[in-house]
Design an enzyme around this catalytic site. Structure first.
Site, PDB file in Angstrom:
ATOM      1  N   CYS A   9      49.334  -5.070  93.281  1.00  0.00           N
ATOM      2  CA  CYS A   9      50.264  -6.194  93.445  1.00  0.00           C
ATOM      3  C   CYS A   9      49.546  -7.459  92.978  1.00  0.00           C
ATOM      4  O   CYS A   9      48.611  -7.374  92.177  1.00  0.00           O
ATOM      5  CB  CYS A   9      50.791  -6.285  94.883  1.00  0.00           C
ATOM      6  SG  CYS A   9      49.538  -6.647  96.132  1.00  0.00           S
ATOM      7  N   ASN A  12      46.827  -8.488  96.557  1.00  0.00           N
ATOM      8  CA  ASN A  12      46.194  -7.368  97.267  1.00  0.00           C
ATOM      9  C   ASN A  12      45.967  -7.681  98.756  1.00  0.00           C
ATOM     10  O   ASN A  12      45.034  -7.205  99.368  1.00  0.00           O
ATOM     11  CB  ASN A  12      44.870  -6.956  96.599  1.00  0.00           C
ATOM     12  CG  ASN A  12      44.306  -5.615  97.066  1.00  0.00           C
ATOM     13  OD1 ASN A  12      43.093  -5.417  97.068  1.00  0.00           O
ATOM     14  ND2 ASN A  12      45.131  -4.701  97.467  1.00  0.00           N
ATOM     15  N   CYS A  14      49.231  -8.282 100.816  1.00  0.00           N
ATOM     16  CA  CYS A  14      50.485  -7.967 101.527  1.00  0.00           C
ATOM     17  C   CYS A  14      51.041  -6.601 101.154  1.00  0.00           C
ATOM     18  O   CYS A  14      51.135  -5.715 101.998  1.00  0.00           O
ATOM     19  CB  CYS A  14      51.557  -9.028 101.239  1.00  0.00           C
ATOM     20  SG  CYS A  14      51.111 -10.686 101.761  1.00  0.00           S
ATOM     21  N   ARG A  15      51.444  -6.401  99.878  1.00  0.00           N
ATOM     22  CA  ARG A  15      52.184  -5.184  99.516  1.00  0.00           C
ATOM     23  C   ARG A  15      51.295  -3.995  99.200  1.00  0.00           C
ATOM     24  O   ARG A  15      51.486  -2.898  99.741  1.00  0.00           O
ATOM     25  CB  ARG A  15      53.100  -5.477  98.322  1.00  0.00           C
ATOM     26  CG  ARG A  15      54.218  -6.449  98.647  1.00  0.00           C
ATOM     27  CD  ARG A  15      54.870  -6.980  97.390  1.00  0.00           C
ATOM     28  NE  ARG A  15      53.943  -7.803  96.615  1.00  0.00           N
ATOM     29  CZ  ARG A  15      54.152  -8.229  95.380  1.00  0.00           C
ATOM     30  NH1 ARG A  15      55.260  -7.878  94.758  1.00  0.00           N
ATOM     31  NH2 ARG A  15      53.271  -8.996  94.765  1.00  0.00           N
ATOM     32  N   SER A  16      50.338  -4.160  98.278  1.00  0.00           N
ATOM     33  CA  SER A  16      49.571  -2.968  97.871  1.00  0.00           C
ATOM     34  C   SER A  16      48.691  -2.397  98.993  1.00  0.00           C
ATOM     35  O   SER A  16      48.492  -1.178  99.035  1.00  0.00           O
ATOM     36  CB  SER A  16      48.778  -3.212  96.579  1.00  0.00           C
ATOM     37  OG  SER A  16      47.872  -4.274  96.699  1.00  0.00           O
ATOM     38  N   ASP A 118      57.926  -9.916  97.088  1.00  0.00           N
ATOM     39  CA  ASP A 118      56.642 -10.400  97.592  1.00  0.00           C
ATOM     40  C   ASP A 118      56.825 -11.089  98.942  1.00  0.00           C
ATOM     41  O   ASP A 118      57.380 -12.185  99.013  1.00  0.00           O
ATOM     42  CB  ASP A 118      56.045 -11.381  96.578  1.00  0.00           C
ATOM     43  CG  ASP A 118      54.590 -11.658  96.880  1.00  0.00           C
ATOM     44  OD1 ASP A 118      54.166 -11.410  98.033  1.00  0.00           O
ATOM     45  OD2 ASP A 118      53.886 -12.115  95.973  1.00  0.00           O
TER      46      ASP A 118
END
Ligand code: 4NP
Length: 158
Positions: A9, A12, A14-16, A118
């Site tokens: 993402c 690195n 929040c999402r990944s 995001d």
């Protein structure tokens, strides 16, 4: 030989890291031979733990991502991982601009190709639950494909 997957993402944080935590739990449960990591295209948060809300939403599902640390994606990753999985179109385009060839988009696995929004810019925690459930569905779908080996053979013949 095992396979390896890198989730990417922007930050690195929040999402990944959520994708990494969910995938690692799935791999652990099934005792699959797959390596997983995550990274960001940006370097603002290198060395930091995942954001509080990602840690919290993962913990709601019994997954501890608090010890993960952000790192920036590197061209070496393109050689070291069988699959790079971008969380949104911008992440995919950034990876391709760096020369990556084997980039998939997570939303193509069970979510009609949607971007994983995001959540860094969300107001509050609720949106993190939606992000979690989208990532969860997509990671489960992707790994089913990986296990059947269709994903990598598709990429090799593309
Ligand atoms: P992520 O969220 O890509 O899901 O980790 C972000 C975290 C930080 C920033 C952007 C996105 N930032 O611009 O600092």
């Amino acid at each position: 030989m095992g396979k390896s997957v890198l989730f990417v993402c922007l930050g690195n944080i929040c999402r990944s890291p959520l994708a990494e935590g969910i995938a690692k739990e799935l791999i652990r449960k099934h005792a699959w031979d797959v390596e997983v990591d995550s990274a960001g295209t940006g370097r603002w948060h290198v060395g930091e733990a995942p954001c509080e809300n990602s840690i919290k939403v993962a913990a709601e599902h019994g997954i501890d991502i608090s010890s993960l640390r952000a790192r920036q994606v590197d061209k070496e990753d393109f050689l070291n991982f069988d699959l790079l999985v971008a969380l949104d179109d911008n992440n995919k385009a950034d990876l391709e601009a760096m020369g990556a060839k084997n980039v998939l988009k997570l939303g193509d696995y069970g979510y009609d190709g949607l971007d994983v929004a995001d959540p860094y810019f969300f107001d509050g925690f609720t949106g993190f639950r939606e992000v979690y459930s989208m990532i969860d569905v997509c990671v489960q779908t992707l790994f089913k494909e990986i296990e059947y080996n269709t994903c990598i053979s598709k990429m090799n013949t593309a």
